[in-house]
Design a protein around this motif. Structure first.
Motif, PDB file in Angstrom:
ATOM      1  N   HIS A   1       1.951 -13.118   6.729  1.00 31.51           N
ATOM      2  CA  HIS A   1       2.511 -11.956   7.431  1.00 31.51           C
ATOM      3  C   HIS A   1       2.136 -12.027   8.917  1.00 31.51           C
ATOM      4  O   HIS A   1       2.993 -11.847   9.789  1.00 31.51           O
TER       5      HIS A   1
ATOM      6  N   HIS B   1      -0.852   7.796   3.333  1.00 35.24           N
ATOM      7  CA  HIS B   1      -0.088   8.997   2.990  1.00 35.24           C
ATOM      8  C   HIS B   1      -0.643  10.238   3.692  1.00 35.24           C
ATOM      9  O   HIS B   1       0.031  11.257   3.789  1.00 35.24           O
TER      10      HIS B   1
ATOM     11  N   GLN C   1       6.080 -15.503   7.864  1.00 36.27           N
ATOM     12  CA  GLN C   1       6.398 -16.933   7.813  1.00 36.27           C
ATOM     13  C   GLN C   1       7.773 -17.183   7.221  1.00 36.27           C
ATOM     14  O   GLN C   1       8.513 -18.034   7.699  1.00 36.27           O
TER      15      GLN C   1
ATOM     16  N   GLY D   1      -2.401  -7.939   5.812  1.00 35.54           N
ATOM     17  CA  GLY D   1      -2.492  -8.875   6.936  1.00 35.54           C
ATOM     18  C   GLY D   1      -2.735 -10.290   6.473  1.00 35.54           C
ATOM     19  O   GLY D   1      -3.496 -11.041   7.102  1.00 35.54           O
TER      20      GLY D   1
ATOM     21  N   SER E   1       6.358  -6.032   4.592  1.00 34.86           N
ATOM     22  CA  SER E   1       5.699  -7.261   4.142  1.00 34.86           C
ATOM     23  C   SER E   1       6.539  -7.866   3.026  1.00 34.86           C
ATOM     24  O   SER E   1       7.407  -7.207   2.446  1.00 34.86           O
TER      25      SER E   1
ATOM     26  N   ALA F   1      -9.806  -5.322   5.335  1.00 36.92           N
ATOM     27  CA  ALA F   1      -8.461  -5.923   5.306  1.00 36.92           C
ATOM     28  C   ALA F   1      -8.308  -6.858   6.510  1.00 36.92           C
ATOM     29  O   ALA F   1      -8.672  -6.501   7.638  1.00 36.92           O
TER      30      ALA F   1
ATOM     31  N   ALA G   1       5.461  -8.609   0.095  1.00 36.91           N
ATOM     32  CA  ALA G   1       5.163  -7.928  -1.165  1.00 36.91           C
ATOM     33  C   ALA G   1       6.124  -6.760  -1.359  1.00 36.91           C
ATOM     34  O   ALA G   1       6.607  -6.506  -2.465  1.00 36.91           O
TER      35      ALA G   1
ATOM     36  N   GLY H   1       0.802  -1.223   0.000  1.00 39.38           N
ATOM     37  CA  GLY H   1       0.000   0.000   0.000  1.00 39.38           C
ATOM     38  C   GLY H   1       0.831   1.268   0.000  1.00 39.38           C
ATOM     39  O   GLY H   1       0.312   2.361  -0.258  1.00 39.38           O
TER      40      GLY H   1
HETATM   41  C1  LIG Z   1       4.800 -19.624   1.156  1.00 40.48           C
HETATM   42  C2  LIG Z   1       4.536 -18.157   1.355  1.00 40.48           C
HETATM   43  C3  LIG Z   1       5.249 -17.479   2.299  1.00 40.48           C
HETATM   44  C4  LIG Z   1       5.021 -16.112   2.521  1.00 40.48           C
HETATM   45  N1  LIG Z   1       5.721 -15.455   3.484  1.00 40.48           N
HETATM   46  C5  LIG Z   1       5.426 -14.165   3.750  1.00 40.48           C
HETATM   47  C6  LIG Z   1       6.072 -13.460   4.801  1.00 40.48           C
HETATM   48  O1  LIG Z   1       6.965 -13.990   5.476  1.00 40.48           O
HETATM   49  N2  LIG Z   1       5.710 -12.189   5.041  1.00 40.48           N
HETATM   50  C7  LIG Z   1       4.736 -11.548   4.318  1.00 40.48           C
HETATM   51  O2  LIG Z   1       4.459 -10.360   4.586  1.00 40.48           O
HETATM   52  N3  LIG Z   1       4.126 -12.184   3.309  1.00 40.48           N
HETATM   53  C8  LIG Z   1       4.452 -13.463   2.999  1.00 40.48           C
HETATM   54  N4  LIG Z   1       3.831 -14.083   1.952  1.00 40.48           N
HETATM   55  C9  LIG Z   1       3.007 -13.266   1.046  1.00 40.48           C
HETATM   56  C10 LIG Z   1       1.604 -13.011   1.579  1.00 40.48           C
HETATM   57  O3  LIG Z   1       0.744 -14.047   1.169  1.00 40.48           O
HETATM   58  C11 LIG Z   1       1.045 -11.689   0.998  1.00 40.48           C
HETATM   59  O4  LIG Z   1       1.093 -11.749  -0.404  1.00 40.48           O
HETATM   60  C12 LIG Z   1       1.813 -10.457   1.460  1.00 40.48           C
HETATM   61  O5  LIG Z   1       1.947 -10.451   2.862  1.00 40.48           O
HETATM   62  C13 LIG Z   1       1.054  -9.214   1.019  1.00 40.48           C
HETATM   63  O6  LIG Z   1       1.780  -8.065   1.357  1.00 40.48           O
HETATM   64  P1  LIG Z   1       1.042  -6.691   1.553  1.00 40.48           P
HETATM   65  O7  LIG Z   1       0.069  -6.814   2.673  1.00 40.48           O
HETATM   66  O8  LIG Z   1       2.072  -5.644   1.606  1.00 40.48           O
HETATM   67  O9  LIG Z   1       0.291  -6.507   0.149  1.00 40.48           O
HETATM   68  P2  LIG Z   1      -1.231  -6.620  -0.224  1.00 40.48           P
HETATM   69  O10 LIG Z   1      -1.820  -7.898   0.226  1.00 40.48           O
HETATM   70  O11 LIG Z   1      -1.333  -6.279  -1.674  1.00 40.48           O
HETATM   71  O12 LIG Z   1      -1.921  -5.494   0.657  1.00 40.48           O
HETATM   72  C14 LIG Z   1      -1.718  -4.132   0.466  1.00 40.48           C
HETATM   73  C15 LIG Z   1      -2.711  -3.414   1.359  1.00 40.48           C
HETATM   74  O13 LIG Z   1      -2.489  -2.041   1.291  1.00 40.48           O
HETATM   75  C16 LIG Z   1      -3.746  -1.394   1.340  1.00 40.48           C
HETATM   76  N5  LIG Z   1      -3.569  -0.067   0.741  1.00 40.48           N
HETATM   77  C17 LIG Z   1      -3.393   0.250  -0.563  1.00 40.48           C
HETATM   78  N6  LIG Z   1      -3.195   1.573  -0.694  1.00 40.48           N
HETATM   79  C18 LIG Z   1      -3.242   2.085   0.559  1.00 40.48           C
HETATM   80  C19 LIG Z   1      -3.096   3.413   1.064  1.00 40.48           C
HETATM   81  N7  LIG Z   1      -2.854   4.459   0.259  1.00 40.48           N
HETATM   82  N8  LIG Z   1      -3.218   3.592   2.390  1.00 40.48           N
HETATM   83  C20 LIG Z   1      -3.452   2.545   3.243  1.00 40.48           C
HETATM   84  N9  LIG Z   1      -3.599   1.283   2.791  1.00 40.48           N
HETATM   85  C21 LIG Z   1      -3.476   1.051   1.478  1.00 40.48           C
HETATM   86  C22 LIG Z   1      -4.683  -2.298   0.576  1.00 40.48           C
HETATM   87  O14 LIG Z   1      -6.028  -2.082   0.961  1.00 40.48           O
HETATM   88  C23 LIG Z   1      -4.160  -3.674   0.984  1.00 40.48           C
HETATM   89  O15 LIG Z   1      -4.866  -4.178   2.102  1.00 40.48           O
HETATM   90  C24 LIG Z   1       4.047 -15.427   1.724  1.00 40.48           C
HETATM   91  C25 LIG Z   1       3.339 -16.132   0.759  1.00 40.48           C
HETATM   92  C26 LIG Z   1       3.574 -17.480   0.579  1.00 40.48           C
HETATM   93  C27 LIG Z   1       2.770 -18.211  -0.453  1.00 40.48           C
END
Ligand SMILES: Cc1cc2nc3c(=O)[nH]c(=O)nc-3n(C[C@H](O)[C@H](O)[C@H](O)COP(=O)(O)OP(=O)(O)OC[C@H]3O[C@@H](n4cnc5c(N)ncnc54)[C@H](O)[C@@H]3O)c2cc1C
Length: 324
Positions: A275, A309, A254, A271, A237, A294, A239, A213
Motif C-alpha cells: 500500500h 468510527h 503496488q 500501511g 486498500s 501499525a 483488502a 479497519g
Molecule cells: C503482490 C501483492 C500486491 C499487493 N498490492 C496491494 C496494493 O496495491 N494496495 C494495497 O493496499 N495492498 C496491496 N497488497 C495487500 C497488502 O499486503 C495488505 O494486505 C493490504 O494493504 C492490507 O489492507 P488494510 O491495511 O486495509 O488491512 P489490514 O492490514 O488488515 O489493516 C487494517 C488496519 O485497520 C486497523 N483497524 C481495525 N479496526 C480499526 C478501527 N475501528 N479504527 C481504526 N483502525 C482500525 C487495524 O489496526 C489495522 O492496522 C498486495 C499484496 C501482495 C502480496
C-alpha cells in the motif's frame, strides 16, 4: 539528448496532471521536447503544453481516435515519431497509453520500459529506474543503442514544472492515412464508470482512504463524507477492494494506483509495504488506526491512535465548524 516526444493525455484540450509531469521529465533531459495529443480539442492544449516546455504539438483528431480502439492511435503515434525525429518517447504509464505504445513498439522494433520513476542519460543511452517489489528495490533498465526507447512514466514520479511560462507550442496536424486493417477493431459500446463530483484519484490534491479497519462496505460512507468535506477523492486498500467494499479502480498501491496528493488521510489502513508503494510520496500523510504499532505510523506526519468510527466523525465536524 536532442529531441524527446511526449505522448500527452488531455480532457478537451486541458492536459492531465500526469502529462505535465511527463513533459517535466522530458524537459530535464532533452534540448527540444515535442508533444503529441489525440482526439477532439488536442490543438487547444498547445498553450498549456508550450508553457510546460513543448515546442511543437503534433495532433491527430480523426474520428477514429475518439474511441478506445488503439490501432489508429498507434499509426498516428508512429507518424508523430517520424515528424518529430525523436529517438525517445515518454508517456504516462496508464493501461490505455501502454497498449498504444506497445503496438507502436512492435511495428518499430523499439524497446519499451514501463513504470519509470527516474531517468538519467548515460554514455550509452537513456537509463530508466523502476521501483520493484513494492518499492523495496530499484532496477535500472536501458534500451540498447540503435533502438528507439519508449518509456512509461509512473504517475506522480516527477513534479510538473512550477515555471510554466513558455510560449504556446506550434501546432502541427499529422498527415495520417488509416487503412481498413488499422480500423479493424470496432468499439461497440463504452460504459462510463460513475465517478460523481469527486476528483480523479491521481489528479486529486486531497485523498481520504479507507481499509479493512472500516469493518464493512458501509464504512466507506464515512470515508466519502470525509472526502466530500475536504473536496477530495476516495481511495482504498487492496483488502477493502478485494472484499468488494469499494471499486477496484480506487485501490492505492503496488497493484493499484500511485498517488501523491498534498494530503492523504488513511483510516483503518495498516500501511503494508504494497500500500505504501502507492502513497508514500504524498506531501502530508495522516493516519487513524487503533494499533499504535501499525506500520503506517512510521511514514505518517500526523497520527491518531483511536477508533476511526469515533475519530473520523469528530474530524468531519471540526472541519465543517472551521469552514463555516
Ligand atoms: C503482490 C501483492 C500486491 C499487493 N498490492 C496491494 C496494493 O496495491 N494496495 C494495497 O493496499 N495492498 C496491496 N497488497 C495487500 C497488502 O499486503 C495488505 O494486505 C493490504 O494493504 C492490507 O489492507 P488494510 O491495511 O486495509 O488491512 P489490514 O492490514 O488488515 O489493516 C487494517 C488496519 O485497520 C486497523 N483497524 C481495525 N479496526 C480499526 C478501527 N475501528 N479504527 C481504526 N483502525 C482500525 C487495524 O489496526 C489495522 O492496522 C498486495 C499484496 C501482495 C502480496
Amino acid at each position: 539528448m536532442s529531441t524527446i516526444l511526449a505522448l500527452v493525455e488531455h480532457d478537451a484540450g486541458v492536459p492531465r496532471k500526469v502529462s505535465l509531469q511527463v513533459l517535466a521529465a522530458a524537459r530535464a533531459l532533452a534540448d527540444d521536447v515535442h508533444a503529441v495529443a489525440f482526439g477532439p480539442g488536442a490543438a487547444d492544449a498547445a498553450a498549456a503544453l508550450g508553457a510546460h516546455g513543448a515546442t511543437t504539438l503534433h495532433t491527430f483528431d480523426d474520428a477514429a481516435v475518439t474511441s478506445y480502439a488503439t490501432g489508429p492511435h498507434a499509426v498516428a503515434l508512429a507518424a508523430a515519431l517520424d515528424a518529430s525525429g525523436a529517438g525517445v518517447l515518454l508517456y504516462p504509464a496508464d493501461p490505455f497509453l501502454t497498449d498504444i505504445v506497445a503496438r507502436t513498439a512492435v511495428r518499430r522494433g523499439a524497446g519499451v520500459i514501463t513504470d519509470a520513476v527516474d531517468l538519467t542519460v548515460a554514455d550509452d543511452g537513456l537509463v530508466a529506474t523502476k521501483a520493484i517489489f513494492g518499492g523495496d528495490m530499484l532496477s535500472q533498465c536501458r534500451v540498447r543503442d540503435g533502438h528507439q526507447a519508449f518509456v512509461g512514466i509512473k504517475a506522480n514520479a516527477f513534479a510538473a514544472a512550477d515555471d510554466a511560462d513558455g510560449e504556446p507550442a506550434a501546432v502541427s496536424s499529422l498527415a495520417v492515412t488509416l487503412s481498413d486493417e488499422d480500423r479493424r477493431i470496432e468499439i461497440l459500446d463504452v460504459v462510463e464508470q460513475e465517478s460523481g463530483d469527486r476528483p480523479e484519484m491521481t489528479e486529486a490534491s486531497i485523498i481520504a482512504a479507507g481499509g479493512r479497519g472500516l469493518g464493512d462496505a458501509e464504512g466507506f460512507q464515512l470515508i466519502e463524507r470525509l472526502a466530500d468535506t475536504l473536496g477530495g477523492a476516495v481511495g482504498a486498500s487492496r483488502a477493502a477492494t478485494d472484499a468488494g467494499w469499494y471499486p477496484h479502480q480506487h485501490q492505492i498501491g503496488q497493484t493499484g494506483k500511485t498517488v501523491a496528493p498534498q494530503l492523504y488521510i488513511g483510516s483503518g489502513i495498516s500501511g503494508a509495504i504494497q500500500h505504501r508503494a502507492g502513497m508514500q510520496t504524498s506531501q502530508l500523510i495522516a493516519a487513524i488506526n487503533t494499533d499504535p504499532d501499525a506500520p503506517i505510523f512510521s511514514i505518517a506526519d500526523f497520527g491518531v491512535v483511536g477508533d476511526l468510527h469515533k475519530v473520523v466523525p469528530a474530524l468531519i465536524d471540526e472541519i465543517e465548524r472551521r469552514s463555516e
